[in-house]
Design a protein around this motif. Structure first.
Motif, PDB file in Angstrom:
ATOM      1  N   ASP A 280       0.826  -1.209   0.000  1.00  0.00           N
ATOM      2  CA  ASP A 280       0.000   0.000   0.000  1.00  0.00           C
ATOM      3  C   ASP A 280       0.859   1.258   0.000  1.00  0.00           C
ATOM      4  O   ASP A 280       0.513   2.246  -0.647  1.00  0.00           O
ATOM      5  CB  ASP A 280      -0.944   0.015   1.207  1.00  0.00           C
ATOM      6  CG  ASP A 280      -2.039  -1.027   1.115  1.00  0.00           C
ATOM      7  OD1 ASP A 280      -2.357  -1.473  -0.007  1.00  0.00           O
ATOM      8  OD2 ASP A 280      -2.584  -1.398   2.172  1.00  0.00           O
ATOM      9  N   ALA A 281       1.983   1.223   0.714  1.00  0.00           N
ATOM     10  CA  ALA A 281       2.881   2.382   0.742  1.00  0.00           C
ATOM     11  C   ALA A 281       3.455   2.638  -0.653  1.00  0.00           C
ATOM     12  O   ALA A 281       3.552   3.788  -1.099  1.00  0.00           O
ATOM     13  CB  ALA A 281       3.995   2.157   1.759  1.00  0.00           C
ATOM     14  N   VAL A 282       3.825   1.571  -1.345  1.00  0.00           N
ATOM     15  CA  VAL A 282       4.337   1.706  -2.712  1.00  0.00           C
ATOM     16  C   VAL A 282       3.273   2.337  -3.605  1.00  0.00           C
ATOM     17  O   VAL A 282       3.539   3.281  -4.353  1.00  0.00           O
ATOM     18  CB  VAL A 282       4.779   0.337  -3.281  1.00  0.00           C
ATOM     19  CG1 VAL A 282       5.195   0.464  -4.739  1.00  0.00           C
ATOM     20  CG2 VAL A 282       5.900  -0.269  -2.445  1.00  0.00           C
ATOM     21  N   GLN A 283       2.056   1.847  -3.505  1.00  0.00           N
ATOM     22  CA  GLN A 283       0.970   2.362  -4.346  1.00  0.00           C
ATOM     23  C   GLN A 283       0.669   3.831  -4.033  1.00  0.00           C
ATOM     24  O   GLN A 283       0.425   4.618  -4.941  1.00  0.00           O
ATOM     25  CB  GLN A 283      -0.289   1.518  -4.179  1.00  0.00           C
ATOM     26  CG  GLN A 283      -1.417   1.892  -5.122  1.00  0.00           C
ATOM     27  CD  GLN A 283      -1.109   1.622  -6.577  1.00  0.00           C
ATOM     28  OE1 GLN A 283      -0.324   2.324  -7.199  1.00  0.00           O
ATOM     29  NE2 GLN A 283      -1.726   0.581  -7.112  1.00  0.00           N
ATOM     30  N   ARG A 284       0.718   4.196  -2.740  1.00  0.00           N
ATOM     31  CA  ARG A 284       0.449   5.592  -2.391  1.00  0.00           C
ATOM     32  C   ARG A 284       1.463   6.530  -3.037  1.00  0.00           C
ATOM     33  O   ARG A 284       1.094   7.604  -3.535  1.00  0.00           O
ATOM     34  CB  ARG A 284       0.429   5.771  -0.873  1.00  0.00           C
ATOM     35  CG  ARG A 284      -0.839   5.263  -0.221  1.00  0.00           C
ATOM     36  CD  ARG A 284      -0.950   5.679   1.227  1.00  0.00           C
ATOM     37  NE  ARG A 284       0.114   5.154   2.074  1.00  0.00           N
ATOM     38  CZ  ARG A 284       0.065   3.991   2.711  1.00  0.00           C
ATOM     39  NH1 ARG A 284      -1.011   3.221   2.592  1.00  0.00           N
ATOM     40  NH2 ARG A 284       1.070   3.611   3.470  1.00  0.00           N
ATOM     41  N   VAL A 285       2.732   6.145  -3.054  1.00  0.00           N
ATOM     42  CA  VAL A 285       3.744   6.974  -3.696  1.00  0.00           C
ATOM     43  C   VAL A 285       3.438   7.109  -5.180  1.00  0.00           C
ATOM     44  O   VAL A 285       3.410   8.210  -5.733  1.00  0.00           O
ATOM     45  CB  VAL A 285       5.172   6.411  -3.484  1.00  0.00           C
ATOM     46  CG1 VAL A 285       6.188   7.176  -4.322  1.00  0.00           C
ATOM     47  CG2 VAL A 285       5.560   6.452  -2.019  1.00  0.00           C
ATOM     48  N   HIS A 286       3.192   5.984  -5.836  1.00  0.00           N
ATOM     49  CA  HIS A 286       2.916   6.029  -7.276  1.00  0.00           C
ATOM     50  C   HIS A 286       1.648   6.830  -7.586  1.00  0.00           C
ATOM     51  O   HIS A 286       1.608   7.581  -8.559  1.00  0.00           O
ATOM     52  CB  HIS A 286       2.793   4.620  -7.846  1.00  0.00           C
ATOM     53  CG  HIS A 286       4.099   3.934  -8.066  1.00  0.00           C
ATOM     54  ND1 HIS A 286       5.205   4.550  -8.599  1.00  0.00           N
ATOM     55  CD2 HIS A 286       4.475   2.645  -7.840  1.00  0.00           C
ATOM     56  CE1 HIS A 286       6.201   3.690  -8.701  1.00  0.00           C
ATOM     57  NE2 HIS A 286       5.784   2.527  -8.236  1.00  0.00           N
ATOM     58  N   GLN A 287       0.630   6.691  -6.760  1.00  0.00           N
ATOM     59  CA  GLN A 287      -0.604   7.452  -6.986  1.00  0.00           C
ATOM     60  C   GLN A 287      -0.351   8.942  -6.849  1.00  0.00           C
ATOM     61  O   GLN A 287      -0.788   9.737  -7.688  1.00  0.00           O
ATOM     62  CB  GLN A 287      -1.694   7.003  -6.017  1.00  0.00           C
ATOM     63  CG  GLN A 287      -2.283   5.665  -6.365  1.00  0.00           C
ATOM     64  CD  GLN A 287      -3.276   5.164  -5.334  1.00  0.00           C
ATOM     65  OE1 GLN A 287      -3.204   5.500  -4.151  1.00  0.00           O
ATOM     66  NE2 GLN A 287      -4.201   4.332  -5.779  1.00  0.00           N
ATOM     67  N   ARG A 288       0.353   9.323  -5.810  1.00  0.00           N
ATOM     68  CA  ARG A 288       0.644  10.748  -5.590  1.00  0.00           C
ATOM     69  C   ARG A 288       1.515  11.310  -6.711  1.00  0.00           C
ATOM     70  O   ARG A 288       1.397  12.480  -7.060  1.00  0.00           O
ATOM     71  CB  ARG A 288       1.326  10.944  -4.246  1.00  0.00           C
ATOM     72  CG  ARG A 288       0.387  10.750  -3.067  1.00  0.00           C
ATOM     73  CD  ARG A 288       1.082  10.896  -1.736  1.00  0.00           C
ATOM     74  NE  ARG A 288       1.826  12.144  -1.632  1.00  0.00           N
ATOM     75  CZ  ARG A 288       2.858  12.321  -0.802  1.00  0.00           C
ATOM     76  NH1 ARG A 288       3.269  11.327  -0.021  1.00  0.00           N
ATOM     77  NH2 ARG A 288       3.484  13.476  -0.763  1.00  0.00           N
ATOM     78  N   ALA A 289       2.391  10.473  -7.277  1.00  0.00           N
ATOM     79  CA  ALA A 289       3.269  10.908  -8.363  1.00  0.00           C
ATOM     80  C   ALA A 289       2.542  10.924  -9.706  1.00  0.00           C
ATOM     81  O   ALA A 289       3.093  11.397 -10.699  1.00  0.00           O
ATOM     82  CB  ALA A 289       4.495  10.010  -8.433  1.00  0.00           C
TER      83      ALA A 289
END
Length: 82
Positions: free
Chosen positions: A59-68
Protein backbone atom coordinates in the motif's frame (compact mmCIF):
# COMPACT_ATOMS: atom_id res chain seq x y z
CA UNK A 1 11.21 -3.97 5.24
CA UNK A 2 10.18 -6.04 2.26
CA UNK A 3 11.09 -5.78 -1.41
CA UNK A 4 8.36 -5.20 -3.99
CA UNK A 5 8.27 -5.30 -7.78
CA UNK A 6 5.53 -3.20 -9.27
CA UNK A 7 4.38 -3.11 -12.86
CA UNK A 8 2.85 -0.29 -14.89
CA UNK A 9 1.08 -1.15 -18.16
CA UNK A 10 -0.01 1.22 -20.92
CA UNK A 11 3.28 3.10 -21.17
CA UNK A 12 3.77 2.47 -24.91
CA UNK A 13 6.18 4.99 -26.36
CA UNK A 14 7.45 6.32 -23.03
CA UNK A 15 10.53 8.42 -23.70
CA UNK A 16 13.74 8.46 -21.72
CA UNK A 17 12.85 11.93 -20.44
CA UNK A 18 9.32 10.88 -19.38
CA UNK A 19 10.72 7.80 -17.67
CA UNK A 20 13.26 9.87 -15.73
CA UNK A 21 10.62 12.45 -14.77
CA UNK A 22 8.24 9.77 -13.46
CA UNK A 23 11.01 8.13 -11.45
CA UNK A 24 12.14 11.49 -10.07
CA UNK A 25 8.57 12.19 -8.95
CA UNK A 26 8.57 8.92 -7.01
CA UNK A 27 11.97 9.65 -5.45
CA UNK A 28 10.87 13.12 -4.36
CA UNK A 29 8.10 11.74 -2.11
CA UNK A 30 9.18 8.18 -1.33
CA UNK A 31 10.36 9.11 2.17
CA UNK A 32 6.86 10.27 3.14
CA UNK A 33 5.72 6.63 2.96
CA UNK A 34 8.93 4.93 4.12
CA UNK A 35 9.60 3.59 0.60
CA UNK A 36 12.98 3.35 -1.11
CA UNK A 37 12.87 2.88 -4.87
CA UNK A 38 15.99 0.95 -5.84
CA UNK A 39 15.75 0.53 -9.60
CA UNK A 40 13.36 0.94 -12.51
CA UNK A 41 13.19 -0.51 -16.01
CA UNK A 42 11.08 0.46 -19.02
CA UNK A 43 10.17 -1.24 -22.28
CA UNK A 44 8.63 1.48 -24.46
CA UNK A 45 7.62 -0.98 -27.20
CA UNK A 46 5.70 -3.24 -24.83
CA UNK A 47 4.54 -0.27 -22.76
CA UNK A 48 5.64 -1.80 -19.48
CA UNK A 49 7.56 -0.19 -16.63
CA UNK A 50 8.92 -2.16 -13.68
CA UNK A 51 10.01 -0.67 -10.35
CA UNK A 52 11.89 -2.42 -7.55
CA UNK A 53 11.49 -0.96 -4.10
CA UNK A 54 11.82 -1.65 -0.43
CA UNK A 55 8.80 -0.64 1.62
CA UNK A 56 6.77 -1.40 4.72
CA UNK A 57 3.95 -2.79 2.55
CA UNK A 58 2.46 -2.74 -0.95
CA UNK A 59 0.00 0.00 0.00
CA UNK A 60 2.88 2.38 0.74
CA UNK A 61 4.34 1.71 -2.71
CA UNK A 62 0.97 2.36 -4.35
CA UNK A 63 0.45 5.59 -2.39
CA UNK A 64 3.74 6.97 -3.70
CA UNK A 65 2.92 6.03 -7.28
CA UNK A 66 -0.60 7.45 -6.99
CA UNK A 67 0.64 10.75 -5.59
CA UNK A 68 3.27 10.91 -8.36
CA UNK A 69 0.51 10.46 -10.96
CA UNK A 70 1.17 6.93 -12.21
CA UNK A 71 -0.49 4.25 -10.05
CA UNK A 72 0.87 0.72 -10.41
CA UNK A 73 -1.27 -1.90 -12.12
CA UNK A 74 0.37 -4.72 -10.17
CA UNK A 75 2.49 -4.88 -7.02
CA UNK A 76 4.23 -8.11 -6.11
CA UNK A 77 5.99 -8.90 -2.85
CA UNK A 78 9.46 -10.37 -3.53
CA UNK A 79 10.34 -12.42 -0.45
CA UNK A 80 13.31 -14.29 -1.95
CA UNK A 81 16.17 -13.10 -4.11
CA UNK A 82 19.64 -14.19 -5.13
Amino acid sequence: MTKFMDVHHGMVGITDQQFHQAHAADLAIQGDEGVTFEHAWADPEAGIVYCLSEAPDADAVQRVHQRAGHPADEIHRVPLSL
